[in-house]
Scaffold this active site. Structure first.
Site, mmCIF file in Angstrom:
data_model
loop_
_atom_site.group_PDB
_atom_site.id
_atom_site.type_symbol
_atom_site.label_atom_id
_atom_site.label_comp_id
_atom_site.label_asym_id
_atom_site.label_seq_id
_atom_site.Cartn_x
_atom_site.Cartn_y
_atom_site.Cartn_z
ATOM 1 C CE LYS A 1 -9.726 3.561 2.186
ATOM 2 N NZ LYS A 1 -9.485 2.142 1.998
ATOM 3 C CG HIS B 1 -4.090 3.251 -5.298
ATOM 4 N ND1 HIS B 1 -4.442 3.967 -4.512
ATOM 5 C CD2 HIS B 1 -4.455 3.640 -6.694
ATOM 6 C CE1 HIS B 1 -4.658 4.551 -5.088
ATOM 7 N NE2 HIS B 1 -5.572 4.951 -6.474
ATOM 8 N NE ARG C 1 -2.069 -2.059 3.005
ATOM 9 C CZ ARG C 1 -2.727 -2.122 4.033
ATOM 10 N NH1 ARG C 1 -3.782 -1.748 5.019
ATOM 11 N NH2 ARG C 1 -2.417 -3.038 5.690
HETATM 12 C C1 R5P Z 1 -6.933 0.336 0.780
HETATM 13 O O1 R5P Z 1 -7.114 1.206 -0.362
HETATM 14 C C2 R5P Z 1 -7.113 -0.635 0.643
HETATM 15 O O2 R5P Z 1 -7.827 -0.917 -0.099
HETATM 16 C C3 R5P Z 1 -8.486 -1.351 1.725
HETATM 17 O O3 R5P Z 1 -9.353 -0.919 1.678
HETATM 18 C C4 R5P Z 1 -8.019 -1.373 3.066
HETATM 19 O O4 R5P Z 1 -6.363 -0.872 3.755
HETATM 20 C C5 R5P Z 1 -7.620 -1.273 3.711
HETATM 21 O O5 R5P Z 1 -7.610 -1.075 4.987
HETATM 22 P P1 R5P Z 1 -8.473 -0.744 6.777
HETATM 23 O O6 R5P Z 1 -9.592 -1.857 6.988
HETATM 24 O O7 R5P Z 1 -7.538 -0.653 7.823
HETATM 25 O O8 R5P Z 1 -9.371 0.574 6.226
#
Ligand code: R5P
Length: 308
Positions: free
Chosen positions: A206, A144, A109
């Site tokens: 988001k 990403h 990430r």
């Molecule tokens: C981020 O872009 C990923 O796709 C997940 O949505 C993210 O890593 C989820 O992390 P958390 O549970 O800490 O919100």
């Protein structure tokens, strides 16, 4: 002379045919399923932790020149180094080609410098693993800004999508929900799962404000009653919780969730449940009580191709 106590329990009998499959104790459930699919046995890697915190690993002798290490990197910092130790041990024990089969690949990430002074952790991880392994196969890595694994690993790495396994599970469960992705980045993946399962889909917007603070907004189709949130990772659970709250406040009665990598940091499950999610189902890439979707067959197929 060997430092520290002896490590007992290493399988001394060499594995009979095909590539040998090796795994740390925590990853044996997944690794055993993979080994079974490949028609070989699993050799458990023994570890000893010295008083100063260093690790000694000991591997069984690979049956052929090809060895596969299954490592889920549930505790990424120590496992990244221990996986390099294991790869080195396999080569000393006779392996000429070592594959990393990683159901979950960490550090994906942090794919850019988000704020001055930060590293690009993804590239550091990739540089390290390409030194230890001849090939790398993983499931649903977080892609990403970087669109595919060869961009960071070169030709040695291959990623497999968990989408077919998720779609198949949805079909078998006979749920007819709307598939919901929490953010725009998830769009192609969500569309693919929904198409394979024959369901309608939608994605939200988001905004992450902190490790555990996330805002999600979405516009929903009018005929929606049951939503299944689908995401690649649940870590703090903040994303799923925020998306569930958005769905609930729009009047969606039943919200379930499917995730690939069940990291679930402390407090995550409580956060997700408090947001009103009914059932949480995960793939078996990281061992967790919510595991219901098997991905070993997908990884086995990719490893077989890699061995050709
Ligand atoms: C981020 O872009 C990923 O796709 C997940 O949505 C993210 O890593 C989820 O992390 P958390 O549970 O800490 O919100």
């Amino acid at each position: 002379m060997l430092r520290g106590p002896s490590i007992t329990g290493v399988h001394s009998r060499s594995l009979r045919r095909g590539p040998s499959v090796h795994a740390f104790e925590e990853d044996t459930a997944f690794a055993r399923r993979l080994a079974r699919r490949l028609g070989t046995r699993l050799a458990v890697i023994r570890t000893h932790r010295f008083p100063d915190g260093e690790t000694l690993v000991r591997v069984a002798a690979p049956s052929s020149g090809r060895a596969i290490l299954v490592c889920a990197f549930e505790h990424p910092n120590c496992r990244l180094f221990e996986s390099m130790l294991a790869a080195d041990a396999m080569r000393h024990a006779g392996a000429r080609h070592v594959t990393l089969a990683a159901p979950y690949l960490p550090y994906m990430r942090q794919d850019t410098v988000f704020r001055p002074g930060e590293p690009v952790s993804q590239r550091v991880m990739a540089r390290m693993l390409t030194r230890g392994f001849d090939s790398i196969v993983t499931i649903e890595p977080h892609l990403h800004r970087v669109r595919n694994l060869p961009q960071i690993f070169g030709r040695r790495a291959r990623s497999i999508s968990a989408a077919p396994a998720i779609a198949q599970w949805l079909k078998r469960a006979r749920w007819r929900p709307t598939i919901v992705g929490p953010d725009r980045e998830s769009r192609p993946w969500i569309r693919r799962i929904a198409k394979q399962a024959g369901l309608q889909w939608v994605v939200g917007e988001k905004r992450r404000l902190g490790d555990r603070t996330v805002r999600v907004t979405m516009e929903l189709p009018a005929n929606m009653r049951h939503a299944v949130l689908v995401d690649d990772i649940a870590s703090s659970g903040a994303t799923l919780a925020a998306a569930a709250r958005a769905l609930k406040s729009a009047g969606i009665a039943v919200v379930d969730a499917i995730i690939v990598h069940a990291i679930f940091a402390p407090g995550a499950l409580e956060r997700i449940r408090a947001a009103g999610i009914r059932r949480i189902v995960s793939c078996d890439t990281i061992p967790h009580p919510t595991n219901a979707i098997r991905c070993a067959p997908l990884l086995a197929a990719a490893v077989r191709k890699d061995a050709r």
